[in-house]
Design an enzyme around this catalytic site. Structure first.
Site, PDB file in Angstrom:
ATOM      1  N   ASP A   3       0.859  -1.178   0.000  1.00  0.00           N
ATOM      2  CA  ASP A   3       0.000   0.000   0.000  1.00  0.00           C
ATOM      3  C   ASP A   3       0.898   1.233   0.000  1.00  0.00           C
ATOM      4  O   ASP A   3       1.757   1.380   0.870  1.00  0.00           O
ATOM      5  CB  ASP A   3      -0.889  -0.016   1.259  1.00  0.00           C
ATOM      6  N   ASP A  54      -2.897   4.711  -2.490  1.00  0.00           N
ATOM      7  CA  ASP A  54      -3.920   5.381  -1.705  1.00  0.00           C
ATOM      8  C   ASP A  54      -4.260   6.754  -2.299  1.00  0.00           C
ATOM      9  O   ASP A  54      -3.358   7.541  -2.602  1.00  0.00           O
ATOM     10  CB  ASP A  54      -3.364   5.563  -0.279  1.00  0.00           C
ATOM     11  N   GLU A  56      -6.217   4.127  -6.114  1.00  0.00           N
ATOM     12  CA  GLU A  56      -7.522   4.351  -5.493  1.00  0.00           C
ATOM     13  C   GLU A  56      -8.005   5.723  -5.938  1.00  0.00           C
ATOM     14  O   GLU A  56      -7.413   6.740  -5.601  1.00  0.00           O
ATOM     15  CB  GLU A  56      -7.412   4.309  -3.960  1.00  0.00           C
ATOM     16  N   HIS A  74     -11.281  -2.349   3.127  1.00  0.00           N
ATOM     17  CA  HIS A  74     -11.216  -2.004   4.539  1.00  0.00           C
ATOM     18  C   HIS A  74     -11.967  -0.717   4.883  1.00  0.00           C
ATOM     19  O   HIS A  74     -12.031  -0.338   6.047  1.00  0.00           O
ATOM     20  CB  HIS A  74      -9.744  -1.867   4.945  1.00  0.00           C
ATOM     21  N   ASP A  75     -12.494  -0.026   3.878  1.00  0.00           N
ATOM     22  CA  ASP A  75     -13.255   1.209   4.115  1.00  0.00           C
ATOM     23  C   ASP A  75     -14.751   1.018   3.938  1.00  0.00           C
ATOM     24  O   ASP A  75     -15.519   1.946   4.170  1.00  0.00           O
ATOM     25  CB  ASP A  75     -12.820   2.307   3.119  1.00  0.00           C
TER      26      ASP A  75
HETATM   27  O1  TEU Z   1      -9.339   6.206   1.625  1.00  0.00           O
HETATM   28  C1  TEU Z   1      -9.724   7.294   0.851  1.00  0.00           C
HETATM   29  C2  TEU Z   1     -10.859   8.041   1.280  1.00  0.00           C
HETATM   30  O2  TEU Z   1     -11.218   9.014   0.621  1.00  0.00           O
HETATM   31  C3  TEU Z   1     -11.573   7.644   2.522  1.00  0.00           C
HETATM   32  O3  TEU Z   1     -11.684   8.729   3.354  1.00  0.00           O
HETATM   33  C4  TEU Z   1     -12.883   7.150   2.146  1.00  0.00           C
HETATM   34  O4  TEU Z   1     -13.639   8.185   1.590  1.00  0.00           O
HETATM   35  C5  TEU Z   1     -13.554   6.668   3.359  1.00  0.00           C
HETATM   36  O5  TEU Z   1     -12.723   5.752   3.982  1.00  0.00           O
HETATM   37  C6  TEU Z   1     -14.823   5.996   3.014  1.00  0.00           C
HETATM   38  O6  TEU Z   1     -15.402   5.645   4.195  1.00  0.00           O
HETATM   39  C7  TEU Z   1      -7.996   5.913   1.733  1.00  0.00           C
HETATM   40  C8  TEU Z   1      -7.807   4.680   2.582  1.00  0.00           C
HETATM   41  O7  TEU Z   1      -8.365   3.574   1.915  1.00  0.00           O
HETATM   42  C9  TEU Z   1      -8.388   4.930   3.927  1.00  0.00           C
HETATM   43  O8  TEU Z   1      -8.352   3.798   4.740  1.00  0.00           O
HETATM   44  C10 TEU Z   1      -7.588   6.045   4.547  1.00  0.00           C
HETATM   45  O9  TEU Z   1      -8.163   6.400   5.775  1.00  0.00           O
HETATM   46  C11 TEU Z   1      -7.543   7.280   3.656  1.00  0.00           C
HETATM   47  O10 TEU Z   1      -7.261   6.968   2.304  1.00  0.00           O
HETATM   48  C12 TEU Z   1      -6.437   8.199   4.121  1.00  0.00           C
HETATM   49  O11 TEU Z   1      -5.200   7.614   3.864  1.00  0.00           O
END
Ligand code: TEU
Ligand code: CA
Length: 546
Positions: free
Chosen positions: A102, A203, A245, A318-319
């Site tokens: 990542d 990311d 992403e 994971h989000d």
């Molecule tokens: O997520 C990108 C992001 O925009 C997140 O805020 C997303 O909108 C949110 O998680 C949705 O619920 C990436 C990573 O995948 C996330 O885990 C990180 O927190 C974020 O970037 C910051 O690095």
């Protein structure tokens, strides 16, 4: 590996995402770790995956569970050491599994040495690694908001300037306009490439071209220049999997990223399907029911519009909340059926499929009753913000239960022993109490489990050029909540049907008639007359018709 037809290993492979904190603990401290992952590689080999996307394992103060990195070239002590990491790469490779790291380079932690230096003074050589601005009329330079709540500008008493952060204030954004920043990142990426990794998941990569003074965050003017520069200076010619992403991607700019002639990335994660249950002009917490017809439109659009690029396919990460709970049915009656339907529908499409840990056994959301049970900074900040705005507690908790990120982060359920076999101690985040029924051990023992549907799908792609590179064609004459499509090339043809519905639906496809070559399905039918067939709740199957 790379051949004349532009074929790559990452097109026929399936990627498995590991969230290390929640995968497997090896030393009883309740936190997943690298040795834990190593101990489960045989399980992943059995599933058949070709790569692991490893969520961050770097040194981090853990404000955002590792997405706030304080040293890119060191490992978080809770997870292990660099030696463990080398061992993981080696042991995975032995099993034909590549490790995709990542890459979190939109921002660092405020504890990264670059930021620690930058904060010291306006003259510090690292000052320009980050984005600093003077106050305007004694206030923030503008109204840009951070993803985790509040202004995107944080005042620094010491220098009298604001710094910019699109996530938490402990995640200052890097200044990509500074060539020294870019060079430092290439150097760090090459450090990992030299270790023999299989690629990078990048990311929020669509934010690196930001121009905060012009209120531009995603898709800034130099974004693609930076990615081409990255490609040239790092993974060019190495056939690695690179996936960005990109929450703001459209099919048009997904082609900019992934058209091989442009030398940027292998593919991007687009999120158009993933926001369909979000109210218009609202945030992710403002809920609206999913319209299946809309989902169909979006997924199909992505299938047919990337003529020169490549798709990634996913329901979970994971989000995101767990897909069976979110758009399927996690009741006793339909959990297995709907989980298999999601698997078949997605994995037969064109693109690289991703499985998020636990998806292959149909893990579900974990409902909380109170904010004290929540770990995620995003939910906690939102709770405070919405409470202050006068929202009802019950309403906020409801949104959290439907959408929050902890749903995906509860520990992996390995068996029916204490803490689901995740740890011999006390897990850092609650284990879903349904682990006594839903766990890997059970799944492996049951030949009819969700796991074996995934395993079959993973292996099908390895052995079918048609499924990997064949065309995608929509079948239109079906009920609104039914997906039906064909994958075909000159040699073979597959028909895929998925009833995205708890209700029965009638299918009339006389041109296909009676079919016996059902390669997989969630009701184990042996013969299907497609001229007139009543689809059962969540029924899904794939048939080889040529
Ligand atoms: O997520 C990108 C992001 O925009 C997140 O805020 C997303 O909108 C949110 O998680 C949705 O619920 C990436 C990573 O995948 C996330 O885990 C990180 O927190 C974020 O970037 C910051 O690095
Ligand atoms: Ca541990």
């Amino acid at each position: 590996m790379e051949n004349k037809n532009n074929e790559h290993w990452w097109q026929s492979a399936v990627v498995y995402q590991i969230y290390p904190r929640s995968f497997q603990d090896s030393n009883g401290d309740g936190i997943g770790d690298i040795q834990g992952i190593i101990s489960r590689l045989d399980y992943l080999k059995n599933l058949g995956i070709g790569a692991i996307w490893l969520s961050p394992v770097y040194k981090s103060p853990n404000t955002d569970n590792g997405y706030d990195i304080s040293d890119y070239q060191d490992i978080m002590p809770e997870f292990g050491t660099m030696q463990d990491m080398n061992q993981l790469i080696f042991e995975a490779k032995k099993r034909q599994i590549r490790i995709v790291m990542d890459l979190v380079v939109n921002h660092t932690s405020d504890e990264h040495k670059w930021f620690v230096e930058a904060k010291k003074s306006k003259e510090n050589p690292y000052r320009d690694f980050y984005i600093w601005r003077d106050p305007v009329n004694g206030k923030e330079p503008n109204d840009l908001r951070a993803s985790f709540g509040g202004s995107a500008w944080k005042f620094d008493e010491n220098s009298g300037q604001y710094y910019f952060h699109l996530f938490s204030e402990k995640q200052p954004d890097l200044n990509w306009e500074n060539k020294q920043v870019r060079n430092s990142i290439w150097k760090m990426m090459n450090f990992w490439i030299d270790k023999g990794i299989g690629g990078f998941r990048m990311d929020v990569i669509d934010l690196i071209g930001k121009q905060p003074d012009k209120m531009i965050t995603a898709n800034g003017p130099h974004l693609h220049d930076y990615l081409q520069e990255m490609n040239t200076n790092t993974f060019s010619g190495k056939d690695m999997l690179t996936v960005g992403e990109t929450w703001g991607a459209t099919p048009k700019n997904a082609e900019l990223y992934s058209n091989p002639e442009r030398h940027e990335l292998s593919m991007v994660f687009q999120f158009e399907h993933s926001v369909l249950d979000q109210a218009q002009d609202g945030e992710k917490w403002d809920l609206k029911p999913l319209c299946v017809a809309e989902l169909k439109k979006v997924l199909y659009k992505w299938q047919i519009s990337l003529k020169h690029g490549w798709n990634s396919l996913f329901w979970n990460n994971h989000d995101l909340p767990r897909i069976v709970s979110r758009w399927g049915n996690d009741s006793k009656e339909y959990r297995v059926k709907s989980a298999k339907m999601f698997a078949i529908l997605l994995h037969m499409m064109k693109g690289t499929p991703y499985i998020y840990q636990g998806e292959e056994i149909g893990m579900t959301n974990y409902p909380v009753k109170d904010i004290s049970e929540v770990d995620d900074i995003e939910s906690i900040n939102m709770y405070k913000e919405r409470k202050a705005k006068g929202y009802e507690k019950s309403e906020i908790i409801h949104s959290i239960n439907v959408k929050d990120r902890d749903n995906a982060r509860t520990p992996m359920q390995w068996n029916n022993k204490k803490e689901a076999g995740f740890t011999t101690g006390k897990a850092w985040l609650h284990v879903n109490p349904n682990y006594s029924q839903i766990n890997v051990k059970q799944a492996l023992e049951d030949p009819d489990s969700i796991f074996y549907t995934y395993k079959k799908l993973v292996n099908l792609r390895k052995n079918s050029k048609t499924l990997v590179w064949g065309d995608f064609i929509e079948i239109k004459k079906v009920p609104e909540n039914v997906f039906a499509y064909v994958r075909e090339d000159v040699d073979h043809k597959f028909l895929v049907v998925a009833n995205f519905d708890q209700e029965k639906n009638q299918l009339n496809l006389p041109e296909y008639g009676i079919q016996k070559n059902i390669i997989l399905g969630n009701y184990n039918e042996k013969i299907i007359d497609l001229s007139s067939y009543e689809l059962k709740p969540y029924e899904s199957f794939a048939i080889q018709v040529k």
